[in-house]
Design a protein around this motif. Structure first.
Motif, PDB file in Angstrom:
ATOM      1  N   PHE A 259      34.641  31.337   8.033  1.00  0.00           N
ATOM      2  CA  PHE A 259      36.558  32.161   8.439  1.00  0.00           C
ATOM      3  C   PHE A 259      36.715  33.008   9.889  1.00  0.00           C
ATOM      4  CE2 PHE A 259      40.050  35.183   8.275  1.00  0.00           C
ATOM      5  CZ  PHE A 259      40.700  34.144   8.276  1.00  0.00           C
ATOM      6  N   ASN A 260      37.561  32.521  10.987  1.00  0.00           N
ATOM      7  CA  ASN A 260      37.775  33.359  11.555  1.00  0.00           C
ATOM      8  C   ASN A 260      38.981  33.126  11.985  1.00  0.00           C
ATOM      9  OD1 ASN A 260      37.335  35.053  13.327  1.00  0.00           O
ATOM     10  ND2 ASN A 260      35.583  34.507  14.323  1.00  0.00           N
ATOM     11  N   GLU A 261      39.392  33.908  13.064  1.00  0.00           N
ATOM     12  CA  GLU A 261      41.239  33.937  13.506  1.00  0.00           C
ATOM     13  C   GLU A 261      41.171  32.612  14.304  1.00  0.00           C
ATOM     14  OE1 GLU A 261      42.928  37.339  14.311  1.00  0.00           O
ATOM     15  OE2 GLU A 261      42.805  38.301  12.203  1.00  0.00           O
ATOM     16  N   LEU A 262      42.415  31.566  14.446  1.00  0.00           N
ATOM     17  CA  LEU A 262      42.504  30.562  15.119  1.00  0.00           C
ATOM     18  C   LEU A 262      42.359  31.225  17.486  1.00  0.00           C
ATOM     19  CD1 LEU A 262      43.023  27.974  16.200  1.00  0.00           C
ATOM     20  CD2 LEU A 262      45.365  28.136  15.922  1.00  0.00           C
ATOM     21  N   SER A 263      42.678  32.395  16.867  1.00  0.00           N
ATOM     22  CA  SER A 263      43.067  33.256  18.101  1.00  0.00           C
ATOM     23  C   SER A 263      41.673  33.758  19.028  1.00  0.00           C
ATOM     24  CB  SER A 263      43.310  34.579  18.360  1.00  0.00           C
ATOM     25  OG  SER A 263      45.093  34.541  18.069  1.00  0.00           O
ATOM     26  N   ARG A 264      40.384  33.908  18.054  1.00  0.00           N
ATOM     27  CA  ARG A 264      39.230  33.533  18.819  1.00  0.00           C
ATOM     28  C   ARG A 264      39.002  32.488  19.210  1.00  0.00           C
ATOM     29  NH1 ARG A 264      38.431  39.483  18.809  1.00  0.00           N
ATOM     30  NH2 ARG A 264      38.822  40.258  16.507  1.00  0.00           N
ATOM     31  N   VAL A 265      38.831  31.174  19.123  1.00  0.00           N
ATOM     32  CA  VAL A 265      39.027  29.840  19.437  1.00  0.00           C
ATOM     33  C   VAL A 265      39.265  30.516  20.695  1.00  0.00           C
ATOM     34  CG1 VAL A 265      38.612  27.734  19.169  1.00  0.00           C
ATOM     35  CG2 VAL A 265      38.225  28.916  17.020  1.00  0.00           C
ATOM     36  N   LEU A 266      40.584  30.451  20.747  1.00  0.00           N
ATOM     37  CA  LEU A 266      41.164  29.873  22.784  1.00  0.00           C
ATOM     38  C   LEU A 266      41.047  30.867  22.994  1.00  0.00           C
ATOM     39  CD1 LEU A 266      45.038  30.223  20.086  1.00  0.00           C
ATOM     40  CD2 LEU A 266      43.749  27.806  21.749  1.00  0.00           C
ATOM     41  N   LEU A 267      40.438  32.559  22.475  1.00  0.00           N
ATOM     42  CA  LEU A 267      39.194  33.422  23.386  1.00  0.00           C
ATOM     43  C   LEU A 267      38.878  32.795  23.999  1.00  0.00           C
ATOM     44  CD1 LEU A 267      41.472  36.459  22.142  1.00  0.00           C
ATOM     45  CD2 LEU A 267      42.386  35.469  24.650  1.00  0.00           C
ATOM     46  N   THR A 269      35.634  33.294  21.808  1.00  0.00           N
ATOM     47  CA  THR A 269      34.858  34.123  21.248  1.00  0.00           C
ATOM     48  C   THR A 269      34.259  33.184  20.137  1.00  0.00           C
ATOM     49  OG1 THR A 269      36.388  35.171  20.225  1.00  0.00           O
ATOM     50  CG2 THR A 269      35.494  36.641  22.013  1.00  0.00           C
ATOM     51  N   ASP A 270      35.111  32.296  19.466  1.00  0.00           N
ATOM     52  CA  ASP A 270      34.227  31.641  17.777  1.00  0.00           C
ATOM     53  C   ASP A 270      34.329  29.509  18.564  1.00  0.00           C
ATOM     54  OD1 ASP A 270      34.758  31.156  15.046  1.00  0.00           O
ATOM     55  OD2 ASP A 270      34.857  29.298  16.637  1.00  0.00           O
ATOM     56  N   SER A 271      32.978  29.329  18.346  1.00  0.00           N
ATOM     57  CA  SER A 271      32.813  27.458  18.885  1.00  0.00           C
ATOM     58  C   SER A 271      34.162  26.896  18.111  1.00  0.00           C
ATOM     59  CB  SER A 271      31.853  27.502  18.245  1.00  0.00           C
ATOM     60  OG  SER A 271      31.619  27.241  16.931  1.00  0.00           O
ATOM     61  N   GLY A 272      34.850  27.529  16.945  1.00  0.00           N
ATOM     62  CA  GLY A 272      35.958  26.399  16.620  1.00  0.00           C
ATOM     63  C   GLY A 272      34.981  25.363  15.778  1.00  0.00           C
ATOM     64  N   ARG A 273      35.227  23.938  16.197  1.00  0.00           N
ATOM     65  CA  ARG A 273      34.424  22.995  16.407  1.00  0.00           C
ATOM     66  C   ARG A 273      33.772  22.569  16.377  1.00  0.00           C
ATOM     67  NH1 ARG A 273      35.161  18.136  12.781  1.00  0.00           N
ATOM     68  NH2 ARG A 273      37.766  18.030  12.505  1.00  0.00           N
ATOM     69  N   ASP A 274      31.921  22.419  16.007  1.00  0.00           N
ATOM     70  CA  ASP A 274      31.050  22.474  16.509  1.00  0.00           C
ATOM     71  C   ASP A 274      30.566  20.712  16.587  1.00  0.00           C
ATOM     72  OD1 ASP A 274      30.166  25.302  16.960  1.00  0.00           O
ATOM     73  OD2 ASP A 274      30.303  25.373  14.272  1.00  0.00           O
ATOM     74  N   ASN A 275      31.178  20.030  15.423  1.00  0.00           N
ATOM     75  CA  ASN A 275      30.607  18.531  15.669  1.00  0.00           C
ATOM     76  C   ASN A 275      31.902  17.659  15.220  1.00  0.00           C
ATOM     77  OD1 ASN A 275      30.355  18.338  12.820  1.00  0.00           O
ATOM     78  ND2 ASN A 275      28.396  19.564  13.514  1.00  0.00           N
TER      79      ASN A 275
END
Length: 320
Positions: A259-267, A269-275
């Motif tokens: 789990f993480n927050e969508l903001s982290r993906v947009l910023l 700092t989170d990879s989001g979808r990896d594959n």
């Protein structure tokens, strides 16, 4: 003493202002990007009866905006529209109330724009087909934003038939040249063929589909109103949300694989979808941050045109 002039920005003025779906997507992106600078307490939810609710949602934007706002949104069975909302916007530097805004258009369009942004951010590569459960105003707003964000490619909507909603949905978008449609009668058929599933159903007592194997690799699930797909929390690879406080009370939160927050993906700092095989859920419960950013931009654009509170009270039509 100089009196404070409070503006009343009604639905008609907002709806006729020409704010595009593309602009709505940009405003929600702006909102997510500032999330960790804003003061954003968890919303308060109270239930007068049954599934009815009143949610109170405060937010202070970063200091460069000088804006505080609070939104009250309610769902009352039998009312039209089913969801209603109002927003109070203040100057946070001096406490002055600036405007009372009808929140219905804002709520619908920011919700659709958030869903479209989440889809763009988290879907697998090359996906252009979107499967919808629940085809009311929120689904239409989501479709408008998806079409605006994919104007240069063909877009297919797979729709679950319910009453005459699917046909009405098709009729609404039939003049959009890059929009194509398929209506299916069975939820299992819809899920089994889905690359992206968007659920805009506001009330559901049972799971829509309890066969885990039907959810293909790479599918993105966007349950706008969180109903009907709770079992997916246990076996999807990643779950993102707009705010941790909104999700930590979910039954299976402690058992999320990731789990993480969508903001982290947009910023970044989170990879989001990896594959392209990961199965992902995006829970976007609704942030007052989005509403207050929308209210701020709308007030800046329309405040001079809007009547004052005093003018609205004195207008005889107000009392009809």
């Amino acid at each position: 003493m100089k009196h404070n002039v409070v503006k009343v920005i009604q639905h008609e003025l907002i709806a006729q202002a020409g704010i595009t779906p593309k602009q709505c997507i940009e405003w929600v992106r702006e909102s997510f990007m500032m999330k960790y600078e804003a003061q954003l307490p968890a919303k308060i939810s109270l239930r007068p009866q049954g599934d009815d609710f009143f949610n109170t949602m405060p937010c202070i934007l970063p200091k460069r905006y000088n804006r505080y706002g609070v939104k009250v949104v309610h769902r009352i069975k039998g009312q039209t529209p089913l969801l209603g909302s109002d927003i109070l916007l203040y100057d946070s530097s001096n406490g002055r109330l600036l405007a009372l805004l009808n929140g219905d258009w804002i709520t619908t369009m920011r919700t659709g724009a958030v869903a479209a942004l989440a889809i763009k951010t988290l879907k697998a590569k090359g996906v252009t087909t979107y499967s919808f459960v629940g085809l009311g105003n929120t689904a239409r707003a989501t479709a408008m934003c998806l079409l605006a964000d994919n104007a240069d490619c063909e877009v297919k909507f797979r729709l679950l038939r319910y009453k005459d909603q699917a046909e009405a949905f098709v009729d609404r978008f039939k003049t959009v040249p890059n929009a194509h449609f398929e209506i299916v009668d069975d939820i299992k058929e819809l899920v089994a063929g889905a690359q992206v599933i968007v659920s805009c159903v506001t009330s559901a007592n049972d799971l829509f589909c309890d066969d885990d194997a039907l959810f293909r690799p790479g599918v993105l699930l966007v349950p706008v109103h969180t109903r009907g797909f709770q079992n997916c929390d246990l076996f999807f690879d990643k779950i993102y949300g707009d705010d941790t406080a909104h999700l930590h009370g979910f039954k299976y939160f402690a058992r999320f694989k990731y789990f993480n927050e969508l903001s982290r993906v947009l910023l970044g700092t989170d990879s989001g979808r990896d594959n392209d095989d990961q199965r992902i859920i995006s829970y976007n419960i609704g942030l007052s941050l989005h509403d207050i950013v929308f209210a701020h931009h709308i007030y800046e654009a329309l405040g001079q045109q809007a009547p004052s509170m005093q003018q609205v009270i004195e207008d005889k039509k107000f009392w009809v």
